[in-house]
Design a protein around this motif. Structure first.
Motif, PDB file in Angstrom:
ATOM      1  N   LEU A  86      18.351  71.512  26.906  1.00 46.07           N
ATOM      2  CA  LEU A  86      19.743  71.197  26.557  1.00 46.07           C
ATOM      3  C   LEU A  86      20.538  70.789  27.796  1.00 46.07           C
ATOM      4  CD1 LEU A  86      20.455  74.042  23.957  1.00 46.07           C
ATOM      5  CD2 LEU A  86      20.109  71.595  23.488  1.00 46.07           C
ATOM      6  N   GLU A  87      20.265  71.414  28.935  1.00 40.02           N
ATOM      7  CA  GLU A  87      20.938  71.018  30.176  1.00 40.02           C
ATOM      8  C   GLU A  87      20.539  69.606  30.577  1.00 40.02           C
ATOM      9  OE1 GLU A  87      19.818  73.974  32.983  1.00 40.02           O
ATOM     10  OE2 GLU A  87      21.112  75.537  32.121  1.00 40.02           O
ATOM     11  N   ARG A  88      19.272  69.264  30.422  1.00 39.91           N
ATOM     12  CA  ARG A  88      18.819  67.919  30.763  1.00 39.91           C
ATOM     13  C   ARG A  88      19.443  66.885  29.829  1.00 39.91           C
ATOM     14  NH1 ARG A  88      18.462  65.982  34.437  1.00 39.91           N
ATOM     15  NH2 ARG A  88      16.812  64.463  34.046  1.00 39.91           N
ATOM     16  N   PHE A  89      19.624  67.254  28.545  1.00 38.99           N
ATOM     17  CA  PHE A  89      20.311  66.338  27.637  1.00 38.99           C
ATOM     18  C   PHE A  89      21.719  66.034  28.146  1.00 38.99           C
ATOM     19  CE2 PHE A  89      23.498  66.024  24.257  1.00 38.99           C
ATOM     20  CZ  PHE A  89      23.137  64.794  23.701  1.00 38.99           C
ATOM     21  N   GLU A  90      22.426  67.073  28.600  1.00 38.57           N
ATOM     22  CA  GLU A  90      23.789  66.866  29.087  1.00 38.57           C
ATOM     23  C   GLU A  90      23.806  65.951  30.306  1.00 38.57           C
ATOM     24  OE1 GLU A  90      26.532  67.686  27.628  1.00 38.57           O
ATOM     25  OE2 GLU A  90      25.506  68.750  26.004  1.00 38.57           O
ATOM     26  N   VAL A  92      22.004  63.330  30.797  1.00 38.62           N
ATOM     27  CA  VAL A  92      21.826  61.913  30.442  1.00 38.62           C
ATOM     28  C   VAL A  92      22.737  61.483  29.307  1.00 38.62           C
ATOM     29  CG1 VAL A  92      19.436  61.895  31.259  1.00 38.62           C
ATOM     30  CG2 VAL A  92      19.906  62.413  28.856  1.00 38.62           C
ATOM     31  N   ARG A  93      23.551  62.391  28.780  1.00 35.36           N
ATOM     32  CA  ARG A  93      24.411  62.086  27.627  1.00 35.36           C
ATOM     33  C   ARG A  93      25.277  60.853  27.861  1.00 35.36           C
ATOM     34  NH1 ARG A  93      27.619  64.845  23.486  1.00 35.36           N
ATOM     35  NH2 ARG A  93      26.795  66.906  23.992  1.00 35.36           N
ATOM     36  N   ARG A  94      25.753  60.670  29.102  1.00 37.32           N
ATOM     37  CA  ARG A  94      26.673  59.567  29.408  1.00 37.32           C
ATOM     38  C   ARG A  94      26.062  58.197  29.119  1.00 37.32           C
ATOM     39  NH1 ARG A  94      25.229  57.173  34.209  1.00 37.32           N
ATOM     40  NH2 ARG A  94      23.610  58.308  35.381  1.00 37.32           N
ATOM     41  N   LEU A  95      24.728  58.124  29.056  1.00 37.39           N
ATOM     42  CA  LEU A  95      24.064  56.840  28.852  1.00 37.39           C
ATOM     43  C   LEU A  95      23.750  56.554  27.381  1.00 37.39           C
ATOM     44  CD1 LEU A  95      21.657  56.950  31.926  1.00 37.39           C
ATOM     45  CD2 LEU A  95      23.745  55.594  31.669  1.00 37.39           C
ATOM     46  N   LEU A  96      24.150  57.456  26.493  1.00 37.88           N
ATOM     47  CA  LEU A  96      24.011  57.173  25.058  1.00 37.88           C
ATOM     48  C   LEU A  96      24.929  56.028  24.670  1.00 37.88           C
ATOM     49  CD1 LEU A  96      23.927  60.828  23.663  1.00 37.88           C
ATOM     50  CD2 LEU A  96      22.058  59.165  23.529  1.00 37.88           C
ATOM     51  N   LEU A  97      24.504  55.232  23.693  1.00 36.32           N
ATOM     52  CA  LEU A  97      25.273  54.045  23.301  1.00 36.32           C
ATOM     53  C   LEU A  97      26.327  54.349  22.254  1.00 36.32           C
ATOM     54  CD1 LEU A  97      22.352  51.449  23.165  1.00 36.32           C
ATOM     55  CD2 LEU A  97      23.940  51.944  25.040  1.00 36.32           C
ATOM     56  N   THR A  98      26.411  55.598  21.813  1.00 36.08           N
ATOM     57  CA  THR A  98      27.373  55.964  20.783  1.00 36.08           C
ATOM     58  C   THR A  98      27.838  57.396  20.992  1.00 36.08           C
ATOM     59  OG1 THR A  98      27.671  56.322  18.393  1.00 36.08           O
ATOM     60  CG2 THR A  98      25.466  56.675  19.277  1.00 36.08           C
ATOM     61  N   ASP A  99      29.029  57.708  20.454  1.00 40.42           N
ATOM     62  CA  ASP A  99      29.551  59.073  20.480  1.00 40.42           C
ATOM     63  C   ASP A  99      29.209  59.833  19.209  1.00 40.42           C
ATOM     64  OD1 ASP A  99      30.698  58.814  23.000  1.00 40.42           O
ATOM     65  OD2 ASP A  99      32.553  57.983  22.191  1.00 40.42           O
ATOM     66  N   GLN A 100      28.350  59.238  18.389  1.00 39.04           N
ATOM     67  CA  GLN A 100      27.946  59.889  17.146  1.00 39.04           C
ATOM     68  C   GLN A 100      27.356  61.271  17.452  1.00 39.04           C
ATOM     69  OE1 GLN A 100      28.448  58.334  14.258  1.00 39.04           O
ATOM     70  NE2 GLN A 100      27.567  59.898  12.906  1.00 39.04           N
ATOM     71  N   LEU A 108      17.378  68.615  22.074  1.00 42.71           N
ATOM     72  CA  LEU A 108      16.255  69.268  22.736  1.00 42.71           C
ATOM     73  C   LEU A 108      15.140  68.280  23.049  1.00 42.71           C
ATOM     74  CD1 LEU A 108      16.091  72.541  20.613  1.00 42.71           C
ATOM     75  CD2 LEU A 108      16.523  72.445  23.073  1.00 42.71           C
ATOM     76  N   LEU A 109      14.856  67.402  22.104  1.00 44.41           N
ATOM     77  CA  LEU A 109      13.782  66.432  22.312  1.00 44.41           C
ATOM     78  C   LEU A 109      14.154  65.453  23.425  1.00 44.41           C
ATOM     79  CD1 LEU A 109      11.014  65.472  21.426  1.00 44.41           C
ATOM     80  CD2 LEU A 109      12.143  63.996  19.733  1.00 44.41           C
ATOM     81  N   ILE A 110      15.408  65.012  23.441  1.00 39.67           N
ATOM     82  CA  ILE A 110      15.852  64.126  24.525  1.00 39.67           C
ATOM     83  C   ILE A 110      15.685  64.828  25.871  1.00 39.67           C
ATOM     84  CG2 ILE A 110      17.900  63.072  25.579  1.00 39.67           C
ATOM     85  CD1 ILE A 110      18.826  62.342  22.727  1.00 39.67           C
ATOM     86  N   GLY A 111      16.089  66.106  25.928  1.00 38.94           N
ATOM     87  CA  GLY A 111      15.931  66.858  27.174  1.00 38.94           C
ATOM     88  C   GLY A 111      14.486  66.955  27.612  1.00 38.94           C
ATOM     89  N   ALA A 112      13.568  67.101  26.649  1.00 41.00           N
ATOM     90  CA  ALA A 112      12.148  67.205  26.972  1.00 41.00           C
ATOM     91  C   ALA A 112      11.615  65.923  27.595  1.00 41.00           C
ATOM     92  CB  ALA A 112      11.350  67.550  25.717  1.00 41.00           C
ATOM     93  N   TYR A 113      12.126  64.782  27.136  1.00 42.63           N
ATOM     94  CA  TYR A 113      11.662  63.506  27.684  1.00 42.63           C
ATOM     95  C   TYR A 113      12.145  63.274  29.113  1.00 42.63           C
ATOM     96  CZ  TYR A 113       9.306  61.538  23.630  1.00 42.63           C
ATOM     97  OH  TYR A 113       8.393  61.288  22.636  1.00 42.63           O
TER      98      TYR A 113
END
Length: 499
Positions: A86-90, A92-100, A108-113
């Motif tokens: 969850l920390e790793r997701f935070e 990279v969150r800024r690079l998401l293309l949407t605020d959805q 969790l899966l994004i953080g794992a990658y």
């Protein structure tokens, strides 16, 4: 601190008989199954965006199935792995293309990658430094608990500081605690405060001072955070837009300096062997090397633990210092002054004549003594020992902080001789005037034997700090920059063999 009661004095007869050192047979070998989770961060933000896009395109069922596979394979290898994802997701969150809004499973899966395992000691576990543990509760009579720090080296020859613990019993036998399977990096302490006066002195030393630095500094309080410095730098750059290209290197230098001074904290529930200090600042990107820990008695009688170490960014070697009271919270700081150069600084375990004192080696060959009224600033040095005997003709250096005895300050040394063979020796400094060398071993105290000469760097024995237990010197040492072991020898025998 353990002060010996020896009354031995150096041998004035010129005897060359070295004291007999007993090897324990204990070997601490690198273990490639001890892995720590670290960020995986592609340098190209566009690549990160593409990875995020692929994960966001998965259906909920696909996310659930993929996450379950990841957790099944890795959950038992690490503590608090969900929290780390969850920390790793935070990050990279800024690079998401949407605020959805994104569900926890996909986060969790994004953080794992964007996480990877690192085998921190897959290559070597060496250059140990030994201190008595702050907590001696429950120890049997005549025994003492210790903590040993080691230089762990893994992929890419990146070094970090890892720890082990054990007990020395009344018969001077060493009993190592079995390390657990887990390794966990500490949390970076948020809102660390920096001292404006010390920061400004270091800017002057690095020649980053000037009108731009003054413009930044004058808006800060006597103590400031990294965020406050960043905001002050941004304001100063915005006010000097036509010169932005010229001033950016100065701004970057200020950022790098403040990031080289940081604090980390471990969960108190972590076993000593589960703690790892991994490179955290720009000055440490290629490793933290050869920590020399010392138990330091402050003027008020309290105890602090200091460790000088070498920060390496791939090009520049920079001596730095760690400070801790409990081996749970550590403060890393830059050392300052024109004499902070090269490797191998070792701090005395108390002030000498009202001043901090340290051994150093600025010229790659000789051992120097430095005094200072401030722990973090060093300006002058005096030579105290030069390569004298054949086994140390190439260079001479210390093997950790001086040990106080009734006879004087006992200093373990390393000497480099023919075929770049490393051996360990010892000398004695006057207790009241450590610039006076009053005794020295002519022959090595310890040389690599047939079982110790093969390794990452052959023909090397090396230590970063020993202890004395009831008159017996306990020496943890590295074998050819690969694994570590211990040897023991009576302190009286070492001093009596000196000339």
């Amino acid at each position: 601190m353990d002060v010996t009661t020896t009354t031995a004095r150096p041998n004035v007869s010129g005897s060359r008989t070295p004291p007999k050192v007993e090897r324990t047979g204990i070997v601490l070998r690198p273990n490639n199954s001890r892995v720590v989770i670290r960020p995986f961060q592609p340098a190209d933000d566009h690549r990160v965006e593409r990875i995020l896009g692929r994960i966001c395109a998965l259906s909920e069922a696909q996310v659930e199935a993929q996450l379950e596979e990841v957790m099944r394979e890795f959950r038992d290898r690490h503590q608090k792995i969900r929290q780390y994802f969850l920390e790793r997701f935070e990050n990279v969150r800024r690079l998401l293309l949407t605020d959805q809004p994104i569900g926890e499973g996909r986060r969790l899966l994004i953080g794992a990658y964007f996480t990877q395992e690192y085998a921190l000691e897959s290559a070597a576990l060496f250059n140990p430094s030994m201190i008595w543990a702050p907590d001696q509760s429950g120890v049997p009579d005549g025994s003492k608990r210790f903590i040993i720090s080691l230089r762990a080296t893994g992929e890419g020859h990146i070094s970090s500081i890892t720890f082990r613990s054990g007990l020395v019993d009344a018969a001077h036998r060493i009993h190592m605690d079995e390390p657990t399977r887990f390794v966990t990096a500490p949390d970076l302490v948020p809102n660390t405060l920096y001292d404006k006066f010390l920061f400004l002195r270091k800017l002057v030393e690095l020649r980053i001072d000037g009108p731009f630095a003054e413009q930044v500094i004058e808006t800060l309080g006597d103590r400031f955070t990294l965020e406050q410095l960043e905001a002050a730098i941004d304001r100063a750059l915005n006010l000097s837009r036509p010169r932005h290209h010229e001033l950016e290197p100065l701004a970057q230098g200020m950022r790098t300096l403040v990031r080289a001074n940081y604090e980390v904290a471990f969960d108190p529930d972590l076993n000593v062997s589960e703690r790892i200090i991994f490179p955290s600042s720009p000055t440490e990107t290629n490793g933290i090397e050869d920590a020399r820990f010392v138990e330091f008695r402050e003027d008020d009688g309290s105890t602090s633990y200091y460790a000088t170490y070498t920060a390496f960014d791939g090009k520049v070697v920079l001596p730095q210092i760690l400070e801790t009271k409990d081996f749970l919270r550590f403060k890393a700081s830059t050392l300052n002054g024109p004499e902070v150069r090269n490797k191998g600084l070792a701090i005395f375990p108390r002030k000498v004549n009202g001043l901090y004192a340290t051994l150093s080696r600025q010229d790659n060959e000789n051992i120097f003594l430095m005094y200072s009224d401030m722990l973090h600033f060093w300006y002058t040095k005096v030579p105290i020992a030069k390569p004298t005997y054949a086994w140390e003709f190439v260079q001479l250096g210390n093997c950790g902080s001086p040990i106080e005895t009734d006879a004087g300050w006992l200093v373990l040394t390393h000497g480099v001789g023919a075929m770049r063979k490393y051996a360990m020796g010892a000398f004695l400094l006057d207790k009241d005037d450590p610039s006076r060398l009053i005794g020295r071993l002519e022959e090595p105290l310890l040389e690599p034997n047939a079982n110790e000469r093969e390794g990452y760097v052959p023909n090397v024995v090396y230590s970063c700090g020993a202890l004395v237990h009831e008159g017996v010197l306990i020496i943890p040492y590295a074998m050819s920059d690969y694994a570590s072991t211990f040897a023991t020898v009576p302190v009286d025998d070492v001093i009596a063999a000196m000339v």
